[in-house]
Every structure is written in structure tokens, then in C-alpha cells.
Design a protein around this motif. Sequence first.
Motif, PDB file in Angstrom:
ATOM      1  N   GLY A  43       0.787  -1.236   0.000  1.00  0.00           N
ATOM      2  CA  GLY A  43       0.000   0.000   0.000  1.00  0.00           C
ATOM      3  C   GLY A  43       0.816   1.283   0.000  1.00  0.00           C
ATOM      4  N   LEU A  44       2.147   1.191   0.040  1.00  0.00           N
ATOM      5  CA  LEU A  44       2.970   2.406   0.064  1.00  0.00           C
ATOM      6  C   LEU A  44       2.982   3.082  -1.296  1.00  0.00           C
ATOM      7  CD1 LEU A  44       6.100   1.297   2.152  1.00  0.00           C
ATOM      8  CD2 LEU A  44       4.196   2.762   2.882  1.00  0.00           C
ATOM      9  N   GLN A  45       2.864   4.410  -1.296  1.00  0.00           N
ATOM     10  CA  GLN A  45       2.959   5.192  -2.528  1.00  0.00           C
ATOM     11  C   GLN A  45       4.122   6.188  -2.464  1.00  0.00           C
ATOM     12  OE1 GLN A  45      -0.776   6.728  -4.139  1.00  0.00           O
ATOM     13  NE2 GLN A  45      -1.906   5.449  -2.683  1.00  0.00           N
ATOM     14  N   ARG A  46       4.159   6.975  -1.387  1.00  0.00           N
ATOM     15  CA  ARG A  46       5.219   7.984  -1.252  1.00  0.00           C
ATOM     16  C   ARG A  46       6.169   7.664  -0.099  1.00  0.00           C
ATOM     17  NH1 ARG A  46       0.659  10.404  -1.318  1.00  0.00           N
ATOM     18  NH2 ARG A  46       0.850  10.735   0.919  1.00  0.00           N
ATOM     19  N   SER A  47       5.645   7.107   0.950  1.00  0.00           N
ATOM     20  CA  SER A  47       6.466   6.858   2.134  1.00  0.00           C
ATOM     21  C   SER A  47       7.497   5.773   1.856  1.00  0.00           C
ATOM     22  CB  SER A  47       5.588   6.447   3.323  1.00  0.00           C
ATOM     23  OG  SER A  47       4.672   7.471   3.629  1.00  0.00           O
ATOM     24  N   ASP A  48       8.590   5.859   2.596  1.00  0.00           N
ATOM     25  CA  ASP A  48       9.667   4.891   2.451  1.00  0.00           C
ATOM     26  C   ASP A  48       9.361   3.653   3.303  1.00  0.00           C
ATOM     27  OD1 ASP A  48      12.853   4.326   3.683  1.00  0.00           O
ATOM     28  OD2 ASP A  48      12.357   4.107   1.571  1.00  0.00           O
ATOM     29  N   ALA A  49       9.635   2.477   2.744  1.00  0.00           N
ATOM     30  CA  ALA A  49       9.378   1.237   3.492  1.00  0.00           C
ATOM     31  C   ALA A  49      10.197   1.197   4.777  1.00  0.00           C
ATOM     32  CB  ALA A  49       9.708   0.024   2.612  1.00  0.00           C
ATOM     33  N   PRO A 102      -3.398  11.475   2.416  1.00  0.00           N
ATOM     34  CA  PRO A 102      -3.009  12.344   1.299  1.00  0.00           C
ATOM     35  C   PRO A 102      -2.064  13.443   1.780  1.00  0.00           C
ATOM     36  CG  PRO A 102      -5.263  12.795   1.989  1.00  0.00           C
ATOM     37  CD  PRO A 102      -4.825  11.568   2.734  1.00  0.00           C
ATOM     38  N   VAL A 103      -1.201  13.900   0.892  1.00  0.00           N
ATOM     39  CA  VAL A 103      -0.243  14.962   1.206  1.00  0.00           C
ATOM     40  C   VAL A 103      -0.773  16.284   0.653  1.00  0.00           C
ATOM     41  CG1 VAL A 103       2.070  15.842   0.681  1.00  0.00           C
ATOM     42  CG2 VAL A 103       1.754  13.462   1.328  1.00  0.00           C
ATOM     43  N   ILE A 104      -0.571  17.329   1.434  1.00  0.00           N
ATOM     44  CA  ILE A 104      -1.040  18.654   1.007  1.00  0.00           C
ATOM     45  C   ILE A 104      -0.127  19.167  -0.096  1.00  0.00           C
ATOM     46  CG2 ILE A 104      -1.453  21.022   1.746  1.00  0.00           C
ATOM     47  CD1 ILE A 104      -1.956  19.948   4.564  1.00  0.00           C
ATOM     48  N   ALA A 105      -0.693  19.387  -1.274  1.00  0.00           N
ATOM     49  CA  ALA A 105       0.081  19.895  -2.413  1.00  0.00           C
ATOM     50  C   ALA A 105       0.173  21.410  -2.390  1.00  0.00           C
ATOM     51  CB  ALA A 105      -0.551  19.430  -3.731  1.00  0.00           C
ATOM     52  N   GLY A 130       0.586  22.292   6.248  1.00  0.00           N
ATOM     53  CA  GLY A 130       1.548  22.964   5.388  1.00  0.00           C
ATOM     54  C   GLY A 130       1.836  22.133   4.164  1.00  0.00           C
ATOM     55  N   GLU A 131       2.361  22.773   3.143  1.00  0.00           N
ATOM     56  CA  GLU A 131       2.680  22.071   1.908  1.00  0.00           C
ATOM     57  C   GLU A 131       3.693  20.967   2.180  1.00  0.00           C
ATOM     58  OE1 GLU A 131       3.846  24.699  -1.191  1.00  0.00           O
ATOM     59  OE2 GLU A 131       2.024  25.920  -1.082  1.00  0.00           O
ATOM     60  N   GLY A 132       3.396  19.757   1.640  1.00  0.00           N
ATOM     61  CA  GLY A 132       4.279  18.623   1.826  1.00  0.00           C
ATOM     62  C   GLY A 132       4.002  17.816   3.070  1.00  0.00           C
ATOM     63  N   LEU A 133       3.062  18.258   3.922  1.00  0.00           N
ATOM     64  CA  LEU A 133       2.733  17.527   5.146  1.00  0.00           C
ATOM     65  C   LEU A 133       1.503  16.653   4.918  1.00  0.00           C
ATOM     66  CD1 LEU A 133       3.196  20.354   7.825  1.00  0.00           C
ATOM     67  CD2 LEU A 133       4.817  18.548   7.187  1.00  0.00           C
ATOM     68  N   PRO A 134       1.364  15.545   5.644  1.00  0.00           N
ATOM     69  CA  PRO A 134       0.167  14.697   5.510  1.00  0.00           C
ATOM     70  C   PRO A 134      -1.082  15.471   5.924  1.00  0.00           C
ATOM     71  CG  PRO A 134       1.924  13.536   6.679  1.00  0.00           C
ATOM     72  CD  PRO A 134       2.350  14.959   6.575  1.00  0.00           C
ATOM     73  N   PHE A 135      -2.157  15.237   5.194  1.00  0.00           N
ATOM     74  CA  PHE A 135      -3.409  15.935   5.500  1.00  0.00           C
ATOM     75  C   PHE A 135      -4.209  15.142   6.520  1.00  0.00           C
ATOM     76  CE2 PHE A 135      -7.984  16.401   4.762  1.00  0.00           C
ATOM     77  CZ  PHE A 135      -8.116  17.757   5.041  1.00  0.00           C
ATOM     78  N   ASP A 136      -4.722  15.868   7.512  1.00  0.00           N
ATOM     79  CA  ASP A 136      -5.550  15.264   8.548  1.00  0.00           C
ATOM     80  C   ASP A 136      -6.749  16.171   8.755  1.00  0.00           C
ATOM     81  OD1 ASP A 136      -6.700  14.623  11.126  1.00  0.00           O
ATOM     82  OD2 ASP A 136      -4.920  13.400  11.498  1.00  0.00           O
ATOM     83  N   LYS A 137      -7.945  15.618   8.649  1.00  0.00           N
ATOM     84  CA  LYS A 137      -9.158  16.425   8.767  1.00  0.00           C
ATOM     85  C   LYS A 137      -9.252  17.093  10.138  1.00  0.00           C
ATOM     86  CE  LYS A 137     -13.205  17.916   7.360  1.00  0.00           C
ATOM     87  NZ  LYS A 137     -13.629  18.665   8.546  1.00  0.00           N
ATOM     88  N   ALA A 138      -8.824  16.369  11.173  1.00  0.00           N
ATOM     89  CA  ALA A 138      -8.878  16.965  12.515  1.00  0.00           C
ATOM     90  C   ALA A 138      -7.956  18.176  12.611  1.00  0.00           C
ATOM     91  CB  ALA A 138      -8.507  15.917  13.559  1.00  0.00           C
ATOM     92  N   LEU A 139      -6.755  18.056  12.020  1.00  0.00           N
ATOM     93  CA  LEU A 139      -5.837  19.189  12.030  1.00  0.00           C
ATOM     94  C   LEU A 139      -6.383  20.347  11.201  1.00  0.00           C
ATOM     95  CD1 LEU A 139      -2.343  17.438  11.710  1.00  0.00           C
ATOM     96  CD2 LEU A 139      -3.402  18.416  13.754  1.00  0.00           C
ATOM     97  N   ALA A 140      -7.064  20.028  10.095  1.00  0.00           N
ATOM     98  CA  ALA A 140      -7.662  21.080   9.265  1.00  0.00           C
ATOM     99  C   ALA A 140      -8.729  21.839  10.047  1.00  0.00           C
ATOM    100  CB  ALA A 140      -8.252  20.476   7.997  1.00  0.00           C
ATOM    101  N   ASP A 141      -9.503  21.130  10.860  1.00  0.00           N
ATOM    102  CA  ASP A 141     -10.509  21.798  11.693  1.00  0.00           C
ATOM    103  C   ASP A 141      -9.834  22.719  12.712  1.00  0.00           C
ATOM    104  OD1 ASP A 141     -12.475  20.470  10.317  1.00  0.00           O
ATOM    105  OD2 ASP A 141     -12.692  18.854  11.792  1.00  0.00           O
ATOM    106  N   ARG A 142      -8.735  22.233  13.312  1.00  0.00           N
ATOM    107  CA  ARG A 142      -8.009  23.075  14.264  1.00  0.00           C
ATOM    108  C   ARG A 142      -7.431  24.302  13.563  1.00  0.00           C
ATOM    109  NH1 ARG A 142      -3.600  19.815  17.351  1.00  0.00           N
ATOM    110  NH2 ARG A 142      -3.271  21.926  18.169  1.00  0.00           N
ATOM    111  N   ALA A 143      -6.936  24.114  12.329  1.00  0.00           N
ATOM    112  CA  ALA A 143      -6.391  25.241  11.571  1.00  0.00           C
ATOM    113  C   ALA A 143      -7.474  26.272  11.288  1.00  0.00           C
ATOM    114  CB  ALA A 143      -5.777  24.741  10.264  1.00  0.00           C
ATOM    115  N   ASN A 171      -2.526  10.903  -4.879  1.00  0.00           N
ATOM    116  CA  ASN A 171      -2.933  10.968  -3.477  1.00  0.00           C
ATOM    117  C   ASN A 171      -2.510  12.283  -2.819  1.00  0.00           C
ATOM    118  OD1 ASN A 171      -4.254   9.948  -1.216  1.00  0.00           O
ATOM    119  ND2 ASN A 171      -2.400   8.969  -0.416  1.00  0.00           N
ATOM    120  N   ARG A 172      -2.754  13.386  -3.523  1.00  0.00           N
ATOM    121  CA  ARG A 172      -2.472  14.710  -2.982  1.00  0.00           C
ATOM    122  C   ARG A 172      -3.773  15.499  -2.919  1.00  0.00           C
ATOM    123  NH1 ARG A 172       1.587  17.672  -6.538  1.00  0.00           N
ATOM    124  NH2 ARG A 172       0.095  16.967  -8.117  1.00  0.00           N
ATOM    125  N   VAL A 173      -3.759  16.558  -2.116  1.00  0.00           N
ATOM    126  CA  VAL A 173      -4.939  17.412  -1.992  1.00  0.00           C
ATOM    127  C   VAL A 173      -4.498  18.876  -1.958  1.00  0.00           C
ATOM    128  CG1 VAL A 173      -6.343  15.705  -0.758  1.00  0.00           C
ATOM    129  CG2 VAL A 173      -4.911  17.297   0.533  1.00  0.00           C
TER     130      VAL A 173
END
Length: 767
Positions: A43-49, A102-105, A130-143, A171-173
Motif C-alpha cells: 500500500g505504500l505510494q510515497r512513504s519509504d518502506a 493524502p499529502v497537502i500539495a 503545510g505544503e508537503g505535510l500529511p493531510f488530517d481532517k482533525a488538524l484542518a478543523d483546528r487550523a 494521493n495529494r490534496v
Amino acid sequence: MPASRRAPVLRPTVLSLALAAALQAGSAWAVEPFVLKDIRVEGLQRSDAGTVFASLPFRIGDTYNDEKGAAALRALFATGLFKDVRIDIDDGVVVVIVEERPVIAAIDFVGLKEFEKDTLVKSLKDFGIGEGLPFDKALADRAEQELKRQYLTRSLYGAEVVTTVTPQERNRVNVTFTITEGTAAKIKELRIVGNKAFSEGTLKGLFDLNDGGWLNWYTKADRYSRSKLNADLETLRSYYLNRGYLEFNVDSTQVAISPDKQDITITINLTEGQPYTVTSVKLEGDFLGKEEDFKTLVKIKPGEPYRAEAVTETTKEFGDRFGLFGYAFARIDARPEIDRANGRVALTLVADPSRRVYVRRINVAGNTRTRDEVIRREFRQFESSWYDGQRIKLSRDRVDRLGYFSDVSVDTTEVPGTQDQVDLTFTVKEKPTGNLLVGAGYSSADRLSLTASIKQENVFGSGNYLGIEVNTSRSSRTLVISTVDPYFTIDGISRAFDVYYRTNKPINSRGEQYQLVTPGVAVRFGVPFSEYDTVFFGLGAERTEIKGTNAMPNNLYLYRLQFGESSNSFPLTIGWTRDERDSALVPNAGSYKRVNVDWTAFGNTRYLRTNLQYQHYWPITRQYTFAVNAEMGYGKGLAGRPYPVFKNFYGGGLGTVRVFDQGSLGPADVTGAYVGGNRRVNVNSELYVPVPGAGNDRTLRVFGFLDMGNVWGESEKMTTDSLRASAGLGLSWISPVGPLKLSWGTPVRKKPNDRIERLQFQIGTAF
């Protein structure tokens, strides 16, 4: 056991519950322990094994069990990289199946006006968005809540923020914050309840916030901010405590906002108490046998009203004095004994010097560009020396005065395992020290002038200065290349080189088409004799040419006829400055003194030219400042030669005697041209007051002025009857395009032929 079995998928919200249930109830999903043959990750796409393997608490050949599986899930979710994680067991092989977040583009803002985009981007990054960071809906609400909080600090209570997440390929947003800012809520009414000794208007005048200043469009002082209100309440508290009201208290503060979120009402309830007079000041504790010395530091005297400011200043002075003897942790307590019946207070200052310490090591942190040695050479506290509070403060101030840092702080930490050692850490926050400027200025004397410069105050982090400056105006044009090494020697002697090319056309009434052209070079050294005093000396070489033929002033014509078109000189410069002002831009206290002497003993031009200047600022109150500036210039020819006319002083206009036309004071020749003189005196006095409605903003002030002075030629006698004087009002504003000074006045003493210019201004110049 079966050949293939899937372990349960444990969501992060139910992980602990599921794990507990499995362990306690012997879940059917439980896996019998076995020896690991292999580990696979899917299931890995961007992350390193490697990130996954590093989080797993087991390796090939280890015994796998449910506890290790649950620990692996917890560790993988803790990385914040995965939206979902599950573990499958396949014939002795652990298969880790992940679904990446997903990663924030990109981050964008729609409707943003109140803030700079970069400011909000930096703020959101602290919340994990921030750009390049993993997206989290909970963090987006806090932002989203953080953005609303930022708007609340600007009194925009009706601001709305809507977050839109747009999926992109791989898998970016993209995250877009759509903002409806609305209009700022304004303070409609500010009330103070409970005051008796002082009027409400007097107390409200102390505040930066207000409810009706006509300059609020500029100061924004009617925008509510909790931090500003707290600062104003501290100002109010200090006002009472410094007038004897020892038991003053702010009982409550009510802030009410209207239903439409546009109007704010602030009500402050206070209890004044009664004023107290100091009857005695006693010292108790250990003062190292220097009680008489410490008594001289006491700022409050018996018979005076109790002043908290004086008490604080006294305890600080005591602490600094203990610091001189190496006692870094001295404690000084001010204990008042209150006699409410008679309104009196007896003050006891109790001192505990604790232990004497010395500085083991001094560390420097935060400097990524500036070399350590540039900072360390400013230190006056040394390693392996007794702790000296005064030298530490002086060291901090000297580093701050370099101008390379936006913030300088000093932290003192005890050395573990010792009782008499501390370490100091100087932490600096670097700021850009390069300056590329292209600008324009306009003055009533020079009309339009253009300025371009490139300066670097900290070249390659070495602390050296390099600058190229070009200036044009109707009367003066300049090209200057300068370099300064502030530590040419290890003792702090500075060295500066200047190469310049100047053209000058003295201002007069005929509009002559002539000019003075002066190319030259100079080297000068500065020797610091104290923390405030510097002596300068240097040598220069310059050549002055008198060019042009049309309507040349008679004194220049005769000088050129007698000595030729060109004059060479090698001026030796000696000078001294002492700067004790609290600010070079908007001073409120302190003084500035300057002496400069140019002496030429070589070349075909021989002269002595002296400039003296003295400034002093007296703070009448927090908002009112009285200032005096006095200048005197004197020039004399040497070796039987007259004083060169192209070195004459000029007077009149901003910087000398206002109201009189620029450069129009002093002698005029037969052609009517103002030719200046070899002597000049001018005295300026100003009273600065805040612009009504501007609160305590010192970048915008009005002032009243009284000027006096004149210029005299060699054949004229200096008399008080020949002095010119003027008085008037002015405006001083540190504007976004540069300092502006505007004055309007009337002559107090003048002669019939004087040229008057009542309105004078200048903008776009540097101090």
C-alpha cells in the motif's frame, strides 16, 4: 493453525478498547505465537518502506504475538503518515497493509485582505497544516479555528472561514480556506466605574484603546484586543500605584459585543482605596556590609507618596548592585507595613544575597549567518570570571546595538553538581541586514530628488559594512562608496574608507548655471573610549573645481580668478561623539554630543573647519517631550590664505532656522546670490505632543518650535541683533515612504530683505 489468517483492523479511535477486549476475553481473532519467516509491506505510494520497518517492534526470526501486533499498530498510527493500518498473517509471514494519508500539495486563501498570506501560512504550519505535510481532517478543523482566532485579534468577530479540500493526482490534496472577513467591530463605549480621585477623561487618556479618536482610521485604536486591554489595565494600575494608591484594584472588566458583532462596550470597575505616604524606608538582611552604599540607591524618600515604580526601580538597582559582586541570585523583597487609619506605609527592603557565583561558560545560539566572533567581541562579561550583572547587561545591549538581530536575550543556568557556577546563553534572532533601496523624495528646497543605494551591514557574517549610495537633487548630487570594519583591531578600533563624487549648486535667487565638483577619498578610524564615547580621526584627499561661467556669484568668481579653477586639499579629520539617546529615530530622553574638526595643512587650500552640536531630550510625561538642538560652525583660512568659499556654511530652512528660505541667511554678494559664511549658529527648541486621537503613538506627533540663528561672513561682526528667529507648529511622521517633517510658522525677528517661506517640508530622507 490455519495457513492464512487476518488480524483485526484496529482504528486509532478504538485501538485500546479492541486490544483490551482481545486480551481479556480470548478473542477468536487471537493469533498463536509463531516465529516470523518474513515481513511484507503493501500500500505504500510515497512513504519509504524503511519508515514502516523502523516502527515495527519485531524482526524476521522473532516470535510474533498479539501484543507485538498491537504495539506495531500503535507505532504506525503514531507516525501520522497513515489513514488506516491492518496486519494480515499468511503462513508465518506478517503482511502490513497501509493506506497513506493524502499529502497537502498547496494551500490557498480566498478573500484574504487583513493579513499577509505568508503570516497565515507560517501560523498554520505550527498546527501541522503545510505544503508537503500529511493531510488530517482533525488538524484542518483546528487550523480553521486558528484562523478565526487570528481574526478575533483584529476585532473581526464576524469573520467566517470555510475549508475546501480538493483531491489531486498521486494521493495529494489542495486545501483552500475561503474567508469572509466582514467589517471590524469597534469600541463604541469605554467606561470606567469607581474612580473618584481622577476624572474618567484623565484615566482614558492613559489607554492605547479609545472609543472615538478622530485618527482611529490610522491608529486603529478603536479595535478591541484582549492583549491591548490588559496592557492598558497595567498602565492604569501603574498610574494609581505611582500616586500612593497602594491598595488599588481592578475588580472586573466586562466586554460586551452587540448582536450584529459590530459594536463593543467595555466597562472597567475599580476600587481606588486611599493614598498612602511613606513614613520610613528600612534595610534588613545581608547587604555585604555595604548598607550605606545601598542606601544611596533608594529612589523613594519618607514624606513622599508611595510609588510602586520607585520601589521596583530600587529593588532592581539592589539586584544589579549585588550582581556587581558576583551574587547572581540575590533576592530583594519590599515589605510594606500599612497604617490604614492614618494613610501611612513603612517600607522595609529585605535582602538575601544567596551565594556568589562565577561564569563557567558563555554560549551563543541562534546565529546561522553571523560568525560567533562578531558577537563575542561585544561581550564585557568573560568566561571564568565572577558574575557581573552590569557587564552582562552591557554585553547584551552591545550585541543588540549591532543591528543584525531582531531579538537578543540572555539566559542564566546553574551548572549541575556545583553551587558556585553558572552558564550564560546569548540567544539571537537574526534579521536581514542587506538593504536595496530605490526611492524618491521631495522637499520645498530641492524639489524632486532620487535616491538609490545598496547596503550590507553584515557582509558574509563578518560584521563589516559595505554600501553604495547615489543621491540626486536640485542643489546636490552624490555618489558614495563606503566600507567600514568595526573591529579593525582587536581592541575595537574601527576603520572606514569613503570614495565620493559630489556636485553642489548653492541655493540662491538667480538660478545660476554653475556648480562645484568635488571628487575625493578618505580613510578614518574610530577609537572607543567608553561605552558611549568614540573619537574619530582620519585623512582625506579631495579636489574641488568651480565650473561654469553664467552669472556666477561674485565671491566664487573672485576666488577662481585669484586661486584658479581647481583647489586640492588633504583634510585631517578629528571628531568626538557621545550618544546617550534612548532612540535614534524617535528619541524621548537622553543627549547627543558631536565635535568635528577638519584641518588642511597640505595642498593649495588651507583651512580649519569646526562643527559643534548638542542635543538633549527631556521626557515631560510619557507622551510629551521637550527637545533642544544647538549647533555652531566656524571656519578659518590658514597659511595666509582666505577661508575657501566653497566650504562656507549656509542657514535657513529645515535643519537650521525654519520659516526662512533654504540657504538664504547670511551675506549676499553684489549679484544678490546668497554666498553663506564662515560662521554659523542655530538653536532649535521643540515641544512634541501626541496628535489628538493618536493615543501613545510616537511615530506621529505634532510639535511647536522656536528657532534662532544666522550665518556671518569673515568681515561681519557676530551680534545678537543680527540673529533671526522664528516660531510655529509642525508635524513629524515616520511614514511608510520615509520620515516626514512639515513645519509652518512666522518670523519673530527678521530683516526687510529676508526671504520668508512659511510652509516647509521634507519627505523620503533618512536620519
